[in-house]
Structure formats: C-alpha cells, structure tokens
Design a protein around this motif. Sequence first.
Motif, PDB file in Angstrom:
ATOM      1  N   SER A  18       0.513  -0.776  -0.226  1.00  0.00           N
ATOM      2  CA  SER A  18      -0.435  -0.300  -0.008  1.00  0.00           C
ATOM      3  C   SER A  18       0.590   1.019  -0.401  1.00  0.00           C
ATOM      4  O   SER A  18       1.005   2.166  -0.218  1.00  0.00           O
ATOM      5  CB  SER A  18      -0.977  -0.214   1.262  1.00  0.00           C
ATOM      6  OG  SER A  18       0.246  -0.070   2.409  1.00  0.00           O
ATOM      7  N   LEU A  66       1.623   1.919  -3.722  1.00  0.00           N
ATOM      8  CA  LEU A  66       1.092   2.336  -4.315  1.00  0.00           C
ATOM      9  C   LEU A  66       0.506   3.828  -4.373  1.00  0.00           C
ATOM     10  O   LEU A  66       0.396   4.781  -4.566  1.00  0.00           O
ATOM     11  CB  LEU A  66      -0.191   2.077  -4.250  1.00  0.00           C
ATOM     12  CG  LEU A  66       0.307   0.324  -4.612  1.00  0.00           C
ATOM     13  CD1 LEU A  66      -1.584  -0.397  -5.031  1.00  0.00           C
ATOM     14  CD2 LEU A  66       0.493   0.043  -6.127  1.00  0.00           C
ATOM     15  N   THR A 120      -2.974  -2.093 -11.002  1.00  0.00           N
ATOM     16  CA  THR A 120      -2.927  -1.472 -10.570  1.00  0.00           C
ATOM     17  C   THR A 120      -2.339  -0.904 -11.367  1.00  0.00           C
ATOM     18  O   THR A 120      -1.214  -0.523 -11.606  1.00  0.00           O
ATOM     19  CB  THR A 120      -1.465  -1.355  -9.228  1.00  0.00           C
ATOM     20  OG1 THR A 120      -0.939  -2.029  -9.634  1.00  0.00           O
ATOM     21  CG2 THR A 120      -2.776  -1.732  -7.801  1.00  0.00           C
TER      22      THR A 120
END
Length: 511
Positions: A243, A246, A315
């Motif tokens: 996370s 990202l 993603t």
Amino acid sequence: MTAVIASNVVLGSTASAGEEVSNGTFETSTTGWIATPKDDGSAPVALARVAGGHTGSYAARVSNTSAAAATTVLNDSPNSVPSTTAGLTYRATAWLRASQANTSLVLRLLQFDASNVLLSSKQSYHWATDTAWHQLTLDVVAAKSGASIDVNALAWDLGAGKSFLVDDVSVAPLATTTTPAPPPPPSPTVSGVLPAQGTGALFGYYGSGGADPTSMETKIGRKFDLIHHFKDFDATNNMWPTSGMLSQAAAGRTIHIGWEMVSYDGGYDSALQPAPGASSYDRSGNAQKTWTYRQVTSGSLDRYLDAVANKVKATPSAKFIVDIDPEMDDRPDIGGTAKIRAAAGTRAEFAAAYRYIVDRFRARGVTNVLWAWTVSGWTATDPSKAWSLQQLWPGPNYVNVIMWDPYNHKATNWRSFGQMVAPFYNSIRGGLLDPVDVTAKKLPFGLGEYGCIADPRRPDWLKAIPSQARLYPGLVSLGYFNSGSWGALGDSASVTAFGTAGKDAWFHTRW
C-alpha cells in the motif's frame, strides 16, 4: 558448472575428424602443455606429471609456487585446434580437481585468427567445495575458417603453495545441423517511465531502511521521480506492491523494486510456494535462506509469481521497474561477496530464471513493469571476470534497462561522478555483451544505486552530477542510495547540494 552453447545449433555425435588434443591423458608425459602464471605474468607456477589420474594412472598437476594467491593456468602449446572450419562447433571437456576446497576451477577456450587477434573467449567454471574430480564442458562455434583454439584449464586465485589436477582433456568437432532460432518474445515498453536517451534522467532515491522519502523531498525542495524498494520472495512478508508503494506511485513516482529471491526472516507461505531450496550468508555474515533458480524454472514457484503478477496487473496506473536478484554478478568465485546469489544457482540458471519470471508476467498480461538487469558492475572492466556478465545475460528482448551500482567510496582514490560512471558504461556501450546479444548496448542505462562517501569534497561532487550525466546520453535513471558508509547524506551541506543537483533541468518529474 556453466557452459556457453550456441542456441541455434543442434549438437550431434563427434565428427570423423576426431580428437584434436594430442596428449590429454598425461599417461606418459606433459608434452604439449605448459604451466603459465596469471594472465598478467605476475606469479610463478609449476607443472608436473603425478600419480592419481581421473582415469589411468597419471594426471597433470599445476601448482602456485608464489607466496600469495594467484590465478594459475595449464595451457596447451601449441594450440590444440590449429585451423578451424567456420561455423563448426568444437566441444571441449576436462576433468579438474583442486587440492583445497572452495576453489574456482575453469575450462577456457580462446579463439584466435591467423594474425593472433582474439576472436572470442568462452569459459565454463565449477566452484569446487570439495577436493573431488569435476568434469567441465564447453562449446565454441568457429567464427571463421583458419582460426585456432587455445585450450586452458585454470584455477582463479589459487592459494599460495596450492595446486590443482587436470586429466582427460578432449576437444573434438561436433556434427551440427543449423536450424533457425525461434524469434524472441516481444519486449513491450511502458510509456511514461523512462525518458528518451539523451533527453534527461529520472531523479531517484533510496532512504535508509526504506524510509518515507517525503522528509528528504521537503529538505531538497522537489519530489523524487523514482523511489527504490527492496522486497524478498517470502509471500508472508507483505507481497509487493504494498500500500505504501501504491501511495507513492499515485503521487507520480515510479517504483523501483529490487526483488531478491531470499527470505529475509526465513519464512514462506506453503500455500503459494515451497520452502527455500538453499541457504548461505549475506554480506554481513548473517545466515539467509534463498530460493534457487531451478525452483523458479521447475514451475514450483508459479503460484507465488502469479499472485504477485495479478497484484501488479490490478494497479495499471502504477509504474514499476523491477530487477531480479540485483548484484548477482558479485560472486565469490571471482572475488565477490554475494555468496547468497551463488547459492541460488549458476549464472546460466540465473539467466533462465530471469527469462521464466518475465515470461510468466507477460503471460498474465502485466504491462506496467519495465525489467531491469542490475549488476554491481565492477566485473565489466576486468578481462578475467567480464565473461561472467555474458553468462548472466537473459538474452534479447528480456531486459528493458541495464543498471549497475557504482560508488565513489575511497577518499584516497577520489573519482568524479563521470569517472565513476565511465568504466561500466563504456564497456557495455563498447560491446561487452555483443557475443550474447548485439542489441544490449543500445538499451537505456540506469544507476540502480550510487553514492559518495562523506568528505569535504562531496557537496561539489553532488552539484556536478547534472553536467557530467549529460556526457552519458544513455543514462536515463539515477537512484541515490542514502544509506550506509558509502552514501548516507548525514551533513546539511551535502543535502543542500543534492537538492541543487535535483533541480537542474536535466531531471524532470514528468516525461
């Protein structure tokens, strides 16, 4: 053991021309062979015929008679193959045995034209952890007719007073049938990641322990284009992309992953992967487990690879540069320190595993990863070690960017940024990888890591980076390694200078 074999040659039985080595068994003498010192002529050696051959009663013994470790060579004289036939494959085999464990045994073939100009150098090696006999095999394709092939058996950095034995040396031409090599897989590009060569470079960064880069960004007054992370293969250890990665990517940064095939804490997820197949010690002397390259190519890690690939594919707006087992060239058999990489497998096995992983991601439809081939780089300028890079190369269309990790790390041997970059850059640009891929030298280049030791001269060193980087147009990504004794930016003058460099027009946030 690693062998260099032409990918488009089907090997058959030995041709009728037969054996080229006149005395490969040493049963009656050492005629046709001489013992030579290290290639630079710096150490004395001795040759003797001794009892205890691999087959028969005798073998050749080559001894390092100097007071320090030295590379020692058994050399055929005259060359075993006096005149080659263009396109014909010659296979060499030899049995070698060291007098001490942890010795690098090598079979080498040197191909010379009629004017004694070196046409090629191929090597096969075995890192002998014992004192048993080991067979080495190596193929070379004659570059032209009328060339000669020089056969060497050698031991790298053989200890003072130590020796190695050689027996049953053979070189014979093989019946060959040439078939068209299959076309390489496509090499997709990821737009918006790397600038075009000669137009600028990414301003990259690694913070000690993977620290949040925003603190340094505030100090230098600009955002980094690229953030460097390291991740192991342990599926229980927060698989990438995390996370945090990202979030950094969502702010416009490219994420550079140093994907190491180790388990940092020894763990693994049995639902996705087998236990690591090998163990060794990292550069700090800590025991560490690693998955082997053969575990990759056997398919036993497919579930794990697919899980990561699916996570990356989910993603698509995040952009990644990924290298596999970075600094895999820094191996103990040639004087390096990366024992854990050697434990994972041979150089050829690394190249095969690299191809397997890239193919696996592409088969899953992943299009937001650029694949980097990241080496330490010091091996490129030493002729006795540069061959190792050729064996580690995955082949055409598997690598998007070549990276290496140079440092200005000695106050007594101070080098400018340009002097630090030049040796590896010029070696690859000059065709070091041509024997395995003539397109490699045209790829973009990057510094996976780079740094400079703390020194009163460092602020000026940092400020000069943009002007000197412009002299190397293929260099499109620079990742400063703000960690450790070779790079940590612990003084405000260096931080300020680093920021000054980063604000130069050569570094852009958007491409």
